[in-house]
Enzyme design. Structure first.
Site, PDB file in Angstrom:
ATOM      1  NE  ARG A 128      -3.570  -4.336  -7.571  1.00 28.78           N
ATOM      2  CZ  ARG A 128      -2.389  -4.545  -7.003  1.00 28.78           C
ATOM      3  NH1 ARG A 128      -1.516  -5.347  -7.575  1.00 28.78           N
ATOM      4  NH2 ARG A 128      -2.067  -3.967  -5.865  1.00 28.78           N
ATOM      5  CD1 TRP A 239       3.236  -0.956 -10.142  1.00 23.74           C
ATOM      6  CD2 TRP A 239       1.269  -1.440  -9.222  1.00 23.74           C
ATOM      7  NE1 TRP A 239       2.899   0.079  -9.298  1.00 23.74           N
ATOM      8  CE2 TRP A 239       1.703  -0.196  -8.707  1.00 23.74           C
ATOM      9  CE3 TRP A 239       0.044  -1.954  -8.774  1.00 23.74           C
ATOM     10  CZ2 TRP A 239       0.957   0.543  -7.792  1.00 23.74           C
ATOM     11  CZ3 TRP A 239      -0.704  -1.220  -7.850  1.00 23.74           C
ATOM     12  CH2 TRP A 239      -0.240   0.009  -7.370  1.00 23.74           C
ATOM     13  CG  ASP A 300       6.184   4.200  -3.740  1.00 23.05           C
ATOM     14  OD1 ASP A 300       6.404   3.675  -4.845  1.00 23.05           O
ATOM     15  OD2 ASP A 300       5.570   3.613  -2.827  1.00 23.05           O
TER      16      ASP A 300
END
Length: 533
Positions: A128, A239, A300
């Protein structure tokens, strides 16, 4: 103690002028970007708001392609897609894909240099982006190393290991520079690995501090896990890069889901600090406050989406706020000084997994929507009502913009043992009612306007500008909206759907809008002939 940014500015004032002149000036990180884009979100606020006005709601119809360049590098796992938001410093764009970094002339798209990391094991789900400190670049590799390059030449300065590559971490995060700290996150929930945020020395890569995303024995929050072992292996990976308030000296970031992902009986409790918005002191790594968006998550639904900083008004009083459109389908507004809850509001109308909100504005999960052996239908899907793609906030309109998805998933439990591991389940996305681009009033959580898409997911990376333009994408179309009304003003059909957040910059008195799509960069500017110039 001298604050991080003030210390950073002092140190840079003592360095040779050439160093900051050829790279990122730390003062650029404190203002909305114009001639540079020095960090992942443009500045520390996460707003992805450009102060540029040359391209506006009237003349955007004459915007055309200035240049496009393809970067067809490959690694051991095949082709690459550019998921990184490019950085811009002194007319040079810097961007990455797994194992690759490029420097490109921002005026022409001509490649200046290309760095390729040696073939290695590890996930190539994406990269990213980069961080920049003076003339030094930093990025994470598929095998969980942190690498520093000289931005002028692309030559490697050093590399250090940030996690054991054998443990299947995913190292995709764009680092963030705050003062003399390089903040490095980590990803991966395939195995029950500890989650953490590290601070590294930008000069040497040496560890400065490490904060685990789940508590250890004797620490606050351990009571939200059934055992020390469950907490230590509870994951919660950070993340995505976070945001920073230099006045408060607080770094804000989101944490990922707990493990085992879908089997919950071995981790009864809220499971702090997973699926949470967290504020830490970047000098020490000490937790200052937290807010858990999804207590005891089983779907999730990481809460890693960008925590956007807003200087707003609540009940007639100025407040320092933080807003997040979370993957679980709720829009949260918090006081960023204290973490106090101010607002919770659903932003999709298909949401079906909760039994309401508690006194702290947190969603209360409905156990009937936990994964089962036979499967259970839940909205949002496992991909979320929103995901990592960048939202934007315009201080001009007072609106928070986010791409959303309305799909459902069938969640199945596959590991019914007393000690499940890893995912312990599986999900299957079911076609829903499509997606929407949403403009949310941060003060009320009400949707000011929405644009519903006919096809595909509505999750998209965004950019807003001071001329009340909003840039988004859907099904290979790169689109300019009127940020006030939601009316489409311009669009361009690309080879593939954009894969990273758009940016805007001005060079030689010319404003550009740049977006990555697949393995290519597309840069747009006004067609001066059409304008009669």
């Amino acid at each position: 103690m001298i604050g991080s940014v003030r210390f950073f500015l002092l140190i840079f004032s003592l360095l040779p002028v050439a160093l900051s002149a050829q790279g990122v000036n730390p003062a650029d990180l404190l203002v909305a970007p114009s001639t540079s884009w020095p960090t992942y979100n443009g500045d520390y606020s996460g707003r992805r708001f450009s102060p540029l006005r040359q391209i506006n709601t009237v003349n955007v119809q004459w915007m055309s392609l200035a240049w496009t360049s393809r970067f067809n590098a490959r690694n051991a796992f095949g082709g690459v897609a550019i998921k990184s938001t490019p950085l811009l410093a002194n007319g040079i764009l810097y961007f990455s894909a797994p194992s690759n970094v490029w420097a490109v002339d921002a005026r022409t798209g001509r490649e200046e240099w290309h760095y390729e990391y040696p073939p290695s094991v590890g996930s190539t789900i994406g990269n990213r982006g980069l961080a920049m400190y003076g003339t030094w670049l930093f990025f994470e590799t598929p095998d969980s190393h942190l690498v520093s390059l000289d931005a002028r030449t692309g030559k490697e300065r050093w590399r250090v290991e940030i996690a054991d590559p054998k443990l299947d971490y995913t190292s995709t995060v764009a680092p963030v520079v705050i003062g003399n700290h390089l903040l490095v996150g980590i990803g991966g929930d395939h195995l029950d690995n500890p989650g953490f945020l590290q601070s590294r020395d930008p000069e040497t890569g040496a560890m400065q501090w490490k904060w685990f995303t789940t508590p250890r024995k004797g620490e606050a929050g351990i009571e939200t896990w059934p055992s020390e072992y469950a907490s230590e292996h509870g994951t919660g990976q950070p993340w995505m890069p976070g945001t920073y308030d230099p006045g408060l000296n607080l770094y804000y970031f989101g944490t990922g889901n707990p493990n085992p992902v879908m089997a919950e009986k071995s981790r009864k409790g809220d499971n702090l600090y997973t699926c949470s918005i967290v504020a830490v002191n970047p000098d020490t790594g000490k937790l200052v406050w937290y807010y858990q968006a999804s207590p005891h998550d089983v779907h999730d639904w990481d809460a890693v989406e960008t925590p956007v900083l807003i200087d707003g008004v609540v009940d007639g009083k100025p407040r320092k706020l933080l807003a997040q459109a979370s993957r679980n389908g709720f829009f949260f507004v918090l006081d960023r000084v204290t973490g106090e809850h101010i607002l919770t509001k659903p932003f999709i109308d298909t949401l079906n997994w909760t039994a309401g909100l508690n006194a702290n504005g947190q969603p209360v999960a409905n156990p009937a929507k936990y994964p089962t052996v036979d499967g259970v239908l839940v909205s949002p899907s496992a991909a979320g009502a929103a995901n990592w793609q960048a939202p934007t906030f315009s201080p001009n309109t007072g609106l928070f913009y986010v791409g959303s998805d309305h799909a459902y998933s069938l969640f199945y439990l596959t590991d019914t043992s007393d000690a499940p591991e890893g995912w312990a389940g599986i999900d299957s996305v079911v076609d829903g009612s499509g997606g929407s681009l949403l403009a949310i009033d941060y003060r009320s959580g009400e949707i000011a306007w929405r644009h519903d898409w006919f096809r595909g997911s509505g999750i998209t990376s965004l950019l807003s500008t001071a001329s009340n333009l909003l840039f988004a994408s859907n099904e290979r179309q790169f689109i300019a909206f009127d940020a006030v009304t939601g009316r489409i003003l311009w669009h361009s059909y690309l080879a593939v759907n954009p894969t990273a957040g758009p940016i805007s910059y001005v060079l030689d008195a010319q404003q550009y809008i740049l977006v990555a799509a697949g393995d290519s960069l597309y840069s747009f500017s006004l067609n001066m002939k059409a304008l009669g110039d």
